[in-house]
Design a protein around this motif. Structure first.
Motif, mmCIF file in Angstrom:
data_model
loop_
_atom_site.group_PDB
_atom_site.id
_atom_site.type_symbol
_atom_site.label_atom_id
_atom_site.label_comp_id
_atom_site.label_asym_id
_atom_site.label_seq_id
_atom_site.Cartn_x
_atom_site.Cartn_y
_atom_site.Cartn_z
ATOM 1 N N LEU A 60 0.823 -1.208 0.000
ATOM 2 C CA LEU A 60 0.000 0.000 0.000
ATOM 3 C C LEU A 60 0.861 1.265 0.000
ATOM 4 N N GLY A 61 2.131 1.097 0.407
ATOM 5 C CA GLY A 61 3.039 2.236 0.450
ATOM 6 C C GLY A 61 3.868 2.423 -0.811
ATOM 7 N N VAL A 62 3.640 1.581 -1.832
ATOM 8 C CA VAL A 62 4.385 1.713 -3.089
ATOM 9 C C VAL A 62 4.090 3.078 -3.714
ATOM 10 N N GLU A 63 5.133 3.742 -4.177
ATOM 11 C CA GLU A 63 4.986 5.073 -4.759
ATOM 12 C C GLU A 63 4.077 5.037 -5.994
ATOM 13 N N ILE A 64 3.200 6.023 -6.080
ATOM 14 C CA ILE A 64 2.316 6.149 -7.237
ATOM 15 C C ILE A 64 2.726 7.410 -7.986
ATOM 16 N N LEU A 65 3.256 7.244 -9.185
ATOM 17 C CA LEU A 65 3.725 8.380 -9.961
ATOM 18 C C LEU A 65 2.563 9.087 -10.648
ATOM 19 N N GLU A 66 2.609 10.408 -10.644
ATOM 20 C CA GLU A 66 1.556 11.189 -11.283
ATOM 21 C C GLU A 66 1.470 10.878 -12.777
ATOM 22 N N GLU A 67 2.633 10.637 -13.392
ATOM 23 C CA GLU A 67 2.644 10.334 -14.831
ATOM 24 C C GLU A 67 1.944 9.016 -15.132
ATOM 25 N N ASP A 68 2.000 8.059 -14.176
ATOM 26 C CA ASP A 68 1.299 6.789 -14.373
ATOM 27 C C ASP A 68 -0.211 6.963 -14.200
ATOM 28 N N ILE A 69 -0.600 7.835 -13.276
ATOM 29 C CA ILE A 69 -2.023 8.113 -13.069
ATOM 30 C C ILE A 69 -2.629 8.754 -14.321
ATOM 31 N N THR A 70 -1.937 9.749 -14.845
ATOM 32 C CA THR A 70 -2.465 10.477 -16.001
ATOM 33 C C THR A 70 -2.331 9.686 -17.310
ATOM 34 N N SER A 71 -1.491 8.650 -17.312
ATOM 35 C CA SER A 71 -1.282 7.879 -18.550
ATOM 36 C C SER A 71 -2.547 7.157 -19.002
ATOM 37 N N ALA A 114 -0.395 2.108 -15.967
ATOM 38 C CA ALA A 114 -1.646 2.841 -15.778
ATOM 39 C C ALA A 114 -2.606 2.057 -14.887
ATOM 40 N N LEU A 115 -2.713 0.754 -15.127
ATOM 41 C CA LEU A 115 -3.596 -0.088 -14.316
ATOM 42 C C LEU A 115 -3.154 -0.137 -12.859
ATOM 43 N N LEU A 116 -1.859 -0.387 -12.652
ATOM 44 C CA LEU A 116 -1.331 -0.472 -11.291
ATOM 45 C C LEU A 116 -1.541 0.832 -10.542
ATOM 46 N N ALA A 117 -1.270 1.957 -11.202
ATOM 47 C CA ALA A 117 -1.405 3.260 -10.552
ATOM 48 C C ALA A 117 -2.858 3.543 -10.183
ATOM 49 N N THR A 118 -3.779 3.217 -11.083
ATOM 50 C CA THR A 118 -5.195 3.482 -10.821
ATOM 51 C C THR A 118 -5.710 2.651 -9.657
ATOM 52 N N VAL A 119 -5.372 1.372 -9.646
ATOM 53 C CA VAL A 119 -5.830 0.488 -8.560
ATOM 54 C C VAL A 119 -5.216 0.911 -7.234
ATOM 55 N N ARG A 120 -3.913 1.197 -7.240
ATOM 56 C CA ARG A 120 -3.239 1.592 -6.000
ATOM 57 C C ARG A 120 -3.716 2.941 -5.484
ATOM 58 N N SER A 121 -4.093 3.830 -6.393
ATOM 59 C CA SER A 121 -4.570 5.147 -5.973
ATOM 60 C C SER A 121 -5.882 5.052 -5.207
ATOM 61 N N ARG A 122 -6.568 3.924 -5.340
ATOM 62 C CA ARG A 122 -7.815 3.688 -4.604
ATOM 63 C C ARG A 122 -7.562 2.928 -3.310
ATOM 64 N N ASN A 123 -6.286 2.886 -2.918
ATOM 65 C CA ASN A 123 -5.864 2.222 -1.681
ATOM 66 C C ASN A 123 -6.171 0.725 -1.701
ATOM 67 N N LEU A 124 -6.013 0.131 -2.878
ATOM 68 C CA LEU A 124 -6.184 -1.307 -3.048
ATOM 69 C C LEU A 124 -4.830 -1.930 -3.354
ATOM 70 N N VAL A 125 -4.681 -3.205 -3.019
ATOM 71 C CA VAL A 125 -3.413 -3.902 -3.237
ATOM 72 C C VAL A 125 -3.359 -4.455 -4.647
ATOM 73 N N ALA A 126 -2.332 -4.056 -5.400
ATOM 74 C CA ALA A 126 -2.090 -4.581 -6.742
ATOM 75 C C ALA A 126 -0.658 -5.095 -6.791
ATOM 76 N N LEU A 127 -0.485 -6.346 -7.178
ATOM 77 C CA LEU A 127 0.841 -6.970 -7.183
ATOM 78 C C LEU A 127 1.394 -7.039 -8.604
ATOM 79 N N ALA A 128 2.606 -6.535 -8.772
ATOM 80 C CA ALA A 128 3.269 -6.555 -10.075
ATOM 81 C C ALA A 128 4.393 -7.576 -10.044
ATOM 82 N N THR A 129 4.301 -8.589 -10.894
ATOM 83 C CA THR A 129 5.336 -9.623 -10.948
ATOM 84 C C THR A 129 5.754 -9.851 -12.395
#
Length: 220
Positions: A60-71, A114-129
């Motif tokens: 939940l503490g993974v950095e969310i970049l503004e550029e990923d949100i707007t992408s 874009a998907l990871l940033a959007t999900v994480r911005s809603r305070n949800l857990v998204a795992l990238a592997t």
């Protein structure tokens, strides 16, 4: 390492505790135990509950970049279609597995960010592997599939992931709303089957991937 802790702690014993806990936290994230390194004559132990949900807090503490949100506003029509369908399933909590097929240069990583940033911005857990460390390092919070799911190197039809239902990793996987596995065609089918069996087990579910939303990606 103790210098920073000394600024807020006036007790040498407390400072020592915080240093050891910090080291232990780092080692735990790599699936190791601090006592394996024999830093002290006696075993080092901390409150079990402290680490039980640490992996969730880390994600939940993974950095969310503004550029990923707007992408998400710069996706092409095909990317937008995948983005909308996956996000709809995540927000409605429906279980489904996808495979996104595309050759190099078609913007798959751009879509995933874009998907990871959007999900994480809603305070949800998204795992990238990913199947390789190089690609895992491109995604924020990325881990190799072997590390994240404790996959063994040697595989057969009975291969299983070494994840206890009571572990912190199991709690993380139960909390995950989205799991992305990049370079899926590079791994063995037994690894994907092992993930399926493990997630079903920790979620006490007979549904594919334990009812989780899993997105595989790659280029056959």
């Amino acid at each position: 390492m103790s210098v920073d802790f000394k600024l807020s702690e006036d007790s040498t014993l407390t400072t020592r505790y915080h240093v050891l806990r910090s080291i232990s936290s780092t080692i735990e994230s790599m699936r190791k135990n601090i006592n394996s390194y024999h830093l002290l004559d006696e075993d080092i132990s901390f409150d079990g509950n402290e680490f039980q949900y640490r992996e969730i807090d880390d994600e939940l503490g993974v950095e969310i970049l503004e550029e990923d949100i707007t992408s998400s506003r710069s996706l092409n029509s095909e990317q937008q279609q995948v983005y909308n369908v996956v996000l709809e399933k995540v927000l409605s909590n429906q279980n489904v597995a996808f495979f996104v097929d595309g050759t190099s240069g078609t913007g798959k990583t751009f879509l995933y960010k874009a998907l990871l940033a959007t999900v994480r911005s809603r305070n949800l857990v998204a795992l990238a592997t990913a199947s390789s460390g190089v690609v895992a390092s491109i995604l924020l919070g990325g881990r190799t599939a072997h590390l994240r799911f404790k996959l063994p190197l040697d595989t057969d039809e009975k291969t299983t992931c070494c994840v206890s239902k009571q572990s912190a990793l199991a709690n993380l996987l139960r909390a995950a709303k989205l799991i992305i596995w990049d370079e899926a065609p590079m791994t063995r089918k037994q690894h994907i089957e092992a993930l399926d069996k493990m997630v079903r087990d920790i979620n006490d579910s007979d549904v594919v991937f334990g009812g989780k939303i899993v997105v595989f990606r790659g280029d056959f």
